[in-house]
Design a protein around this motif. Structure first.
Motif, PDB file in Angstrom:
ATOM      1  N   SER A  98       0.849  -1.182   0.000  1.00 27.98           N
ATOM      2  CA  SER A  98       0.000   0.000   0.000  1.00 27.98           C
ATOM      3  C   SER A  98       0.886   1.233   0.000  1.00 27.98           C
ATOM      4  O   SER A  98       2.070   1.168   0.336  1.00 27.98           O
ATOM      5  N   SER A 100       0.905   5.818   0.541  1.00 28.27           N
ATOM      6  CA  SER A 100       0.288   7.118   0.813  1.00 28.27           C
ATOM      7  C   SER A 100       1.246   8.184   0.317  1.00 28.27           C
ATOM      8  O   SER A 100       2.456   8.097   0.549  1.00 28.27           O
ATOM      9  N   ASP A 197      -4.169   7.946  -1.283  1.00 30.37           N
ATOM     10  CA  ASP A 197      -3.930   6.739  -0.495  1.00 30.37           C
ATOM     11  C   ASP A 197      -4.441   5.523  -1.261  1.00 30.37           C
ATOM     12  O   ASP A 197      -5.545   5.545  -1.816  1.00 30.37           O
ATOM     13  N   TYR A 198      -3.621   4.478  -1.251  1.00 26.03           N
ATOM     14  CA  TYR A 198      -4.035   3.195  -1.833  1.00 26.03           C
ATOM     15  C   TYR A 198      -3.894   2.120  -0.766  1.00 26.03           C
ATOM     16  O   TYR A 198      -2.827   1.952  -0.178  1.00 26.03           O
ATOM     17  N   ASP A 199      -4.994   1.404  -0.512  1.00 28.27           N
ATOM     18  CA  ASP A 199      -4.998   0.326   0.471  1.00 28.27           C
ATOM     19  C   ASP A 199      -5.070  -1.004  -0.261  1.00 28.27           C
ATOM     20  O   ASP A 199      -6.039  -1.283  -0.976  1.00 28.27           O
ATOM     21  N   LYS A 203      -8.193  -2.817  -1.830  1.00 30.53           N
ATOM     22  CA  LYS A 203      -7.988  -2.478  -3.252  1.00 30.53           C
ATOM     23  C   LYS A 203      -8.739  -1.197  -3.602  1.00 30.53           C
ATOM     24  O   LYS A 203      -9.506  -1.145  -4.573  1.00 30.53           O
ATOM     25  N   ARG A 204      -8.484  -0.166  -2.854  1.00 31.87           N
ATOM     26  CA  ARG A 204      -9.215   1.092  -3.012  1.00 31.87           C
ATOM     27  C   ARG A 204      -8.233   2.258  -3.076  1.00 31.87           C
ATOM     28  O   ARG A 204      -7.325   2.365  -2.253  1.00 31.87           O
ATOM     29  N   LEU A 205      -8.433   3.108  -4.054  1.00 32.31           N
ATOM     30  CA  LEU A 205      -7.623   4.302  -4.254  1.00 32.31           C
ATOM     31  C   LEU A 205      -8.483   5.515  -3.915  1.00 32.31           C
ATOM     32  O   LEU A 205      -9.575   5.685  -4.476  1.00 32.31           O
ATOM     33  N   GLU A 206      -8.023   6.362  -3.003  1.00 33.03           N
ATOM     34  CA  GLU A 206      -8.769   7.541  -2.579  1.00 33.03           C
ATOM     35  C   GLU A 206      -7.938   8.794  -2.808  1.00 33.03           C
ATOM     36  O   GLU A 206      -6.736   8.817  -2.533  1.00 33.03           O
ATOM     37  N   MET A 228      -3.830  -2.834  -7.813  1.00 29.81           N
ATOM     38  CA  MET A 228      -2.553  -2.441  -8.405  1.00 29.81           C
ATOM     39  C   MET A 228      -1.523  -3.561  -8.296  1.00 29.81           C
ATOM     40  O   MET A 228      -0.585  -3.620  -9.091  1.00 29.81           O
TER      41      MET A 228
END
Length: 361
Positions: A98, A100, A197-199, A203-206, A228
């Protein structure tokens, strides 16, 4: 003799005029560009991470306090590159990564493409070209970009000339956020700050955006579902911030005032969603394919305890309600109060007589 004297006097002037003419033609044909990599001295500027290189027209400005990615002429492009690559999956293809990142930037009101945070495998610096495509990036379709677009192009799914878009493999945005709703303008010259931020577990990009002196917003302006780790698996991935002036009348100056990039590795056992390399992107960027997991005995036991507790609670409530309803419909006899009563007693005399035969009557 007179003509010879005149020609000697005019020779320096003609030479200077000719030199200036050829120099002007050279500048018009190809703008000055320092395409060689220039390492950014992190010790003198703590607002930037180490391992950062300037490419193209990117250069220090303001006494070294910030970086100008572009210069005010057509076909100018620059890249702020993190020259240390990273992997979204480790060597065993088990622990997804992940990240940030946050950076502060500004763009002048003049026409231009805008700004792009780009991820790509291989040599990202070789893709930089002022004439090769939007934001100065050319090459194949294996990239992820978060664009801060100040140009309206309907063919690219642009919402307006003031939006943020998520690009995967092309500059047709798959998710778009309207910056105007935040009462902000990307190319107003105001200093803005972005948090991305990518977790890997969800699997979420904010993406969040605000003014440079404001705190991090709670709600993202745009969010996108993407794996990703499945895009590049164990390949080396580079990240950079690029900008360009590719339009005919572009003279926009894009500046970056700070940039920090952090990686996080979480063990696979802690992931809520397992990695599926074949399903890193769905058709709409919202739902992601999820692999089935085995049944855990502790999960089954916890479920049984929970169901038993719920059943006991329901039974108790039903008994309580039943007791209330029954008590309302049951009639009890009134209490009997005895009253004193008078009795009269009379004395009766009984006479016994005998007949002649001795029988009593």
């Amino acid at each position: 003799m007179a003509n010879f004297t005149i020609s000697r006097c005019n020779f320096p002037f003609i030479f200077l005029l000719s030199s200036f003419y050829f120099l002007t033609l050279t500048l018009i044909a190809e703008p000055i560009s320092s395409s060689g990599p220039k390492p950014l001295n992190n010790s003198s500027n703590p607002n930037f991470d180490s391992e950062i290189t300037l490419l193209g027209d990117a250069a220090l400005a303001g006494g070294g306090s910030y970086v100008n990615l572009t210069r005010p002429w057509v076909s100018s492009s620059g890249l702020l590159l993190r020259r240390k690559p990273f992997k979204f999956l480790d060597g065993n293809l088990s622990n997804p990564t992940s990240f940030s990142t946050e950076f502060a930037f500004s763009m002048t009101p003049d026409g231009g493409d805008g700004l792009l945070l780009v991820f790509a495998p291989g040599d990202l610096g070789s893709r930089l070209s002022g004439k090769g495509g939007p934001f100065g990036i050319k090459g194949d379709n294996r990239f992820l970009g978060i664009e801060f677009d100040t140009d309206m192009n309907g063919d690219m799914n642009d919402l307006n000339a003031n939006h943020i878009g998520v690009d995967v493999g092309s500059f047709v945005s798959l998710a778009v956020g309207n910056v105007s709703k935040l009462n902000l303008v990307l190319n107003s010259g105001e200093k803005l700050k972005c948090w991305i931020d990518y977790d890997a577990s969800s699997k979420r990009l904010e993406i969040r955006l605000g003014k440079m002196d404001e705190s991090r917003p709670y709600a993202p302006i745009s969010a996108y579902g993407i794996d990703m780790s499945g895009m590049w698996r164990g390949e080396d991935v580079y990240v950079g911030i690029s900008s360009s002036n590719s339009n005919g009348n572009s003279s926009q100056i894009s500046s970056v005032y700070s940039w920090n990039f952090r990686l996080r590795n979480v063990p696979k056992s802690m992931h809520s969603l397992p990695v599926n390399p074949r399903g890193y992107l769905d058709g709409h960027g919202e739902s992601l394919s999820v692999q089935k997991r085995g049944v855990c005995p502790l999960t089954v036991l916890a479920g049984m305890i929970f169901v038993t507790g719920c059943g006991a609670l329901v039974a108790f409530v039903m008994l309580f309600l039943w007791a209330i309803i029954i008590s309302r419909h049951t009639e009890f006899p009134a209490e009997f109060c005895p009253k004193p009563a008078e009795f009269r007693y009379e004395k009766i005399d009984v006479v016994v007589e005998k007949d002649v035969d001795g029988i009593k009557y």
